[in-house]
Write an enzyme that holds these catalytic residues in place. Structure first.
Site, PDB file in Angstrom:
ATOM      1  CE1 TYR A  96      -4.044  -1.878   5.250  1.00 46.57           C
ATOM      2  CE2 TYR A  96      -3.359   0.298   4.500  1.00 46.57           C
ATOM      3  CZ  TYR A  96      -3.758  -0.992   4.215  1.00 46.57           C
ATOM      4  OH  TYR A  96      -3.861  -1.415   2.920  1.00 46.57           O
ATOM      5  CB  SER A 126      -0.899   0.013   1.243  1.00 49.04           C
ATOM      6  OG  SER A 126      -1.607   1.231   1.350  1.00 49.04           O
TER       7      SER A 126
END
Length: 254
Positions: A159, A146
């Site tokens: 995250y 990501s």
């Protein structure tokens, strides 16, 4: 494990294994690889949710599709899954969990779940895959990381930290395996219009569709690319964010 087995593919190296196969990105990948006539191993905690997709792929493309009930966080299940499907020489890790930053920041169990799902368990699984493919002397490992891992931001640093670890792991794995005939591809999709982001206000120019992610991965594989931002605009954005001095960055609301 809860299984719906099909027949084994006829030739070694024909199969693609997708972990986290119920996600929208994974479903798009399954269609893309089935269209290219690869047999598939689809692994997810809720294998029953894949029954309809698997049957459609079998009928539409005439490929073998195995679906397997598999919990990535159950570390003891990693080796048995790989032992069962030694013909899978392309392994794609799509499994992930966005979580809620506000909850993760105060709930250690939730933070651990986010970190384990996005980094610890995927890295351990792909580490085992790497050992096997290195002995084989061929194969491809693809990890969905990501842009959140490019720099920690207050809005999603739990995250993001896990994805940063996963990105670094894939980078090290690529460096280790470069001369061994095994490819490692890191994918940074940016925003993707999926069930996981449903309800979020996402900028259209920065938001990809699942099928777009699948096409980008197939293209990267064909062209020998190592790290890809699905929408190229993310590269300059994250480069600029990475260059902002810390004294300024810490005052920004990101």
């Amino acid at each position: 494990m809860n299984d719906t087995p099909g027949s084994r593919p006829g030739s070694p190296g024909d199969a693609v294994m997708i972990l986290g196969a119920t996600s929208d990105i994974a479903r798009a990948l399954a269609r893309a690889y089935a269209e290219a006539r690869h047999s598939l191993v689809l692994a997810a905690r809720r294998a029953e949710a894949l029954e309809r997709d698997a049957e459609d792929l079998r009928l539409r493309y005439g490929v073998t599709v195995d679906i397997v009930g598999f919990d990535l966080l159950d570390l003891a299940a990693h080796v048995p899954l790989l032992d069962r499907f030694p013909e899978a020489e392309t392994v794609i890790m799509v499994a992930g969990l966005l979580g809620e930053q506000s909850r993760s920041a105060t709930d250690h169990a939730e933070a651990e779940r986010v970190m384990n799902t996005n980094y610890v368990a995927p890295a351990l699984f792909l580490g085992e895959v790497a050992n096997r493919l290195e002995r084989l002397g061929r194969g491809t490992i693809i990890g969905i990381s990501s842009v959140a891992g490019d720099r920690g931001r207050a809005s999603n640093y739990i995250y993001g930290s896990a994805k940063a670890g996963f990105t670094a792991f894939l980078s090290g794995l690529r460096n280790r395996l470069a001369a061994k005939g095994v490819r490692v591809i890191t994918v940074k999709p940016g925003f993707v219009n999926t069930r996981m982001t449903e309800g979020m206000k996402l900028p259209a120019r920065l938001t990809a569709e699942p099928a777009e992610v699948a096409r980008a991965i197939r293209l990267a594989t064909a062209k020998g690319r190592d790290v890809i931002y699905v929408r190229p605009i993310w590269w300059p954005i994250m480069t600029v964010i990475g260059l902002v001095p810390e004294r300024i960055f810490k005052r920004m609301k990101l």
